[in-house]
Write an enzyme that holds these catalytic residues in place. Structure first.
Site, PDB file in Angstrom:
ATOM      1  N   HIS A 188       0.822  -1.215   0.000  1.00  0.00           N
ATOM      2  CA  HIS A 188       0.000   0.000   0.000  1.00  0.00           C
ATOM      3  C   HIS A 188       0.854   1.261   0.000  1.00  0.00           C
ATOM      4  O   HIS A 188       0.366   2.353   0.304  1.00  0.00           O
ATOM      5  CB  HIS A 188      -0.965   0.000   1.196  1.00  0.00           C
ATOM      6  CG  HIS A 188      -1.972  -1.108   1.118  1.00  0.00           C
ATOM      7  ND1 HIS A 188      -2.753  -1.491   2.177  1.00  0.00           N
ATOM      8  CD2 HIS A 188      -2.306  -1.923   0.088  1.00  0.00           C
ATOM      9  CE1 HIS A 188      -3.531  -2.497   1.794  1.00  0.00           C
ATOM     10  NE2 HIS A 188      -3.276  -2.779   0.543  1.00  0.00           N
ATOM     11  N   CYS A 221       9.205   9.481  -9.314  1.00  0.00           N
ATOM     12  CA  CYS A 221       9.189  10.500 -10.375  1.00  0.00           C
ATOM     13  C   CYS A 221       8.366  10.009 -11.569  1.00  0.00           C
ATOM     14  O   CYS A 221       8.548   8.886 -12.032  1.00  0.00           O
ATOM     15  CB  CYS A 221      10.623  10.776 -10.833  1.00  0.00           C
ATOM     16  SG  CYS A 221      10.681  11.804 -12.320  1.00  0.00           S
ATOM     17  N   SER A 269      -6.870  -7.219  10.044  1.00  0.00           N
ATOM     18  CA  SER A 269      -8.292  -7.599  10.096  1.00  0.00           C
ATOM     19  C   SER A 269      -8.682  -8.311   8.802  1.00  0.00           C
ATOM     20  O   SER A 269      -9.791  -8.824   8.682  1.00  0.00           O
ATOM     21  CB  SER A 269      -9.150  -6.339  10.259  1.00  0.00           C
ATOM     22  OG  SER A 269      -8.985  -5.510   9.102  1.00  0.00           O
TER      23      SER A 269
HETATM   24  N1  APR Z   1      -1.394  -7.376  18.133  1.00  0.00           N
HETATM   25  C1  APR Z   1      -2.101  -8.107  17.228  1.00  0.00           C
HETATM   26  N2  APR Z   1      -3.219  -7.645  16.603  1.00  0.00           N
HETATM   27  C2  APR Z   1      -3.608  -6.399  16.940  1.00  0.00           C
HETATM   28  C3  APR Z   1      -2.943  -5.579  17.878  1.00  0.00           C
HETATM   29  C4  APR Z   1      -1.779  -6.127  18.480  1.00  0.00           C
HETATM   30  N3  APR Z   1      -1.059  -5.425  19.369  1.00  0.00           N
HETATM   31  N4  APR Z   1      -3.593  -4.391  17.974  1.00  0.00           N
HETATM   32  C5  APR Z   1      -4.641  -4.463  17.130  1.00  0.00           C
HETATM   33  N5  APR Z   1      -4.663  -5.656  16.512  1.00  0.00           N
HETATM   34  C6  APR Z   1      -5.555  -6.143  15.451  1.00  0.00           C
HETATM   35  C7  APR Z   1      -6.925  -5.531  15.454  1.00  0.00           C
HETATM   36  O1  APR Z   1      -7.802  -6.333  16.210  1.00  0.00           O
HETATM   37  C8  APR Z   1      -7.280  -5.565  13.958  1.00  0.00           C
HETATM   38  O2  APR Z   1      -8.011  -6.752  13.620  1.00  0.00           O
HETATM   39  O3  APR Z   1      -4.933  -5.741  14.253  1.00  0.00           O
HETATM   40  C9  APR Z   1      -5.927  -5.620  13.242  1.00  0.00           C
HETATM   41  C10 APR Z   1      -5.633  -4.368  12.457  1.00  0.00           C
HETATM   42  O4  APR Z   1      -6.584  -4.311  11.433  1.00  0.00           O
HETATM   43  P1  APR Z   1      -6.722  -2.956  10.585  1.00  0.00           P
HETATM   44  O5  APR Z   1      -6.677  -1.783  11.493  1.00  0.00           O
HETATM   45  O6  APR Z   1      -7.902  -3.169   9.676  1.00  0.00           O
HETATM   46  O7  APR Z   1      -5.385  -2.874   9.719  1.00  0.00           O
HETATM   47  P2  APR Z   1      -5.093  -3.633   8.357  1.00  0.00           P
HETATM   48  O8  APR Z   1      -5.714  -5.004   8.342  1.00  0.00           O
HETATM   49  O9  APR Z   1      -3.623  -3.542   8.142  1.00  0.00           O
HETATM   50  O10 APR Z   1      -5.823  -2.676   7.263  1.00  0.00           O
HETATM   51  C11 APR Z   1      -5.564  -2.958   5.902  1.00  0.00           C
HETATM   52  O11 APR Z   1      -6.799  -0.963   5.276  1.00  0.00           O
HETATM   53  O12 APR Z   1      -7.042   1.232   5.874  1.00  0.00           O
HETATM   54  C12 APR Z   1      -6.549   0.414   4.898  1.00  0.00           C
HETATM   55  O13 APR Z   1      -4.683   0.704   3.501  1.00  0.00           O
HETATM   56  C13 APR Z   1      -5.056   0.623   4.834  1.00  0.00           C
HETATM   57  O14 APR Z   1      -3.259  -0.999   4.889  1.00  0.00           O
HETATM   58  C14 APR Z   1      -4.516  -0.663   5.475  1.00  0.00           C
HETATM   59  C15 APR Z   1      -5.590  -1.681   5.099  1.00  0.00           C
HETATM   60 ZN    ZN Z   2      12.962  12.052 -12.541  1.00  0.00          ZN
END
Ligand code: APR
Ligand code: ZN
Length: 249
Positions: A103, A111, A180
C-alpha cells in the site's frame, strides 16, 4: 497462548519457505490501527476519516518488527508483504529484496518521468487535490514527484502484487500478523493458492499451512490452520525465543 506459539515455532522451524502478510496490528504499540478495539475508524466509525496515521520520523520499530528481522537473519523468513505504509518494516532493517510494501510508504515518492524511487527521511507531503502530486520536482530530471500511498479505490502497483502472489504461491507456511483482513486484494493473498483438487473422492490441499496472529477474529479464520489471538509482540517474541534463544534481541 504459549502452546499455540510453540506450535507456530514448530511450523516455522520445519517449513521450507515461510512468508508473512503484515497489517497495522504489528505497529499498534506505537500507531493507531484502522479497525479493531482502538482503531481509528472504530472510534469515529465513519470511513471517510482521513486515516493517515501520522508517522513522525521519530518512530522506532516494535519488538515484533525486530523479531521478524532476527528470524529473517537466521534464515527463517522467505518474504514479507506489508499493508502498512509506516516504513517500519524497512526501517527495522528487513532486507528490501524480501519486502513488498503493497500500500506504499509514506516516506517514498516516485518520479513521473524517470520513475526513480526516492526513499526520503521525511514524510512526503501529500496534496490529495493534486492527485498524488507532491507539488515538488525530481532532482534528477525535473519530473513531477508523486507520493506512493495506495488509496482504497486504486489498484495495487502490478509489480508488487505479482511478486507477492508468486512469493506466497511458493511458500509452504504463510503467517498473517496483525491484520483484520478486510481490504482486498492484500487480504486474500495468503489464501489464494489454497486450492483443493478433488481426486478420487478426497480433496487434496496444496501443502501450505496458514496461521493468523491477530487480537480479533477475521473473515478468513475458517481458512486458517492455526489461529492465535494474542499481540504481535507477544507471539513473535515467543517464536523468536523458541527458535533463536531467550536473548535473541
Ligand atoms: N497485536 C495483534 N493484533 C492487533 C494488535 C496487536 N497489538 N492491535 C490491534 N490488533 C488487530 C486488530 O484487532 C485488527 O483486527 O490488528 C488488526 C488491524 O486491522 P486494521 O486496522 O484493519 O489494519 P489492516 O488489516 O492492516 O488494514 C488494511 O486498510 O485502511 C486500509 O490501507 C489501509 O493498509 C490498510 C488496510
Ligand atoms: Zn525524474
Amino acid at each position: 497462548l504459549a502452546p499455540k506459539c510453540y506450535s507456530l515455532a514448530q511450523l516455522v522451524q520445519t517449513a521450507k519457505r515461510t512468508s508473512i502478510l503484515l497489517g497495522a496490528g504489528i505497529s499498534a504499540p506505537i500507531l493507531p490501527t484502522f479497525r479493531g478495539q482502538h482503531g481509528l475508524w472504530t472510534k469515529n466509525a465513519h470511513k471517510n476519516t482521513k486515516a493517515d496515521a501520522k508517522v513522525s520520523d521519530g518512530l522506532q520499530p516494535t519488538l515484533a518488527h525486530e523479531g521478524l528481522v532476527a528470524l529473517e537473519k537466521a534464515g527463517f523468513i522467505h518474504y514479507v508483504a506489508t499493508q502498512n505504509y509506516d516504513d517500519l518494516s524497512s526501517r527495522s532493517g528487513f532486507p528490501e529484496h524480501k519486502l513488498s510494501e503493497l500500500h506504499g510508504n509514506i516516506f517514498v515518492e516516485t518520479c513521473d518521468d524517470c520513475h526513480k524511487v526516492f526513499h526520503r527521511d521525511f514524510e512526503v507531503p501529500k496534496d490529495d487535490s493534486l492527485e498524488h502530486e507532491t507539488g515538488r520536482h525530481c532532482e534528477d530530471c525535473g519530473g513531477i514527484l508523486r507520493d506512493s500511498i495506495i488509496h482504497f479505490e486504486e489498484d495495487l502497483p502490478e509489480p508488487s502484487l505479482t511478486k507477492a502472489m508468486n512469493k506466497f504461491a511458493e511458500s509452504d507456511l504463510i503467517i498473517v500478523v496483525g491484520s483484520s483482513l478486510k481490504v482486498e486484494p492484500a487480504a486474500g493473498l495468503p489464501f489464494s493458492n489454497k486450492h483443493t483438487t478433488t481426486t478420487t473422492r478426497q480433496s487434496s490441499k496444496r501443502d501450505v499451512n496458514t496461521c493468523i496472529v491477530n487480537l480479533q477474529p477475521t473473515g478468513y479464520d475458517s481458512q486458517a490452520d492455526l489461529i492465535i489471538h494474542g499481540t504481535c509482540d507477544q507471539v513473535i517474541d515467543a517464536v523468536a525465543k523458541e527458535l533463536l534463544g531467550n536473548n535473541w534481541r
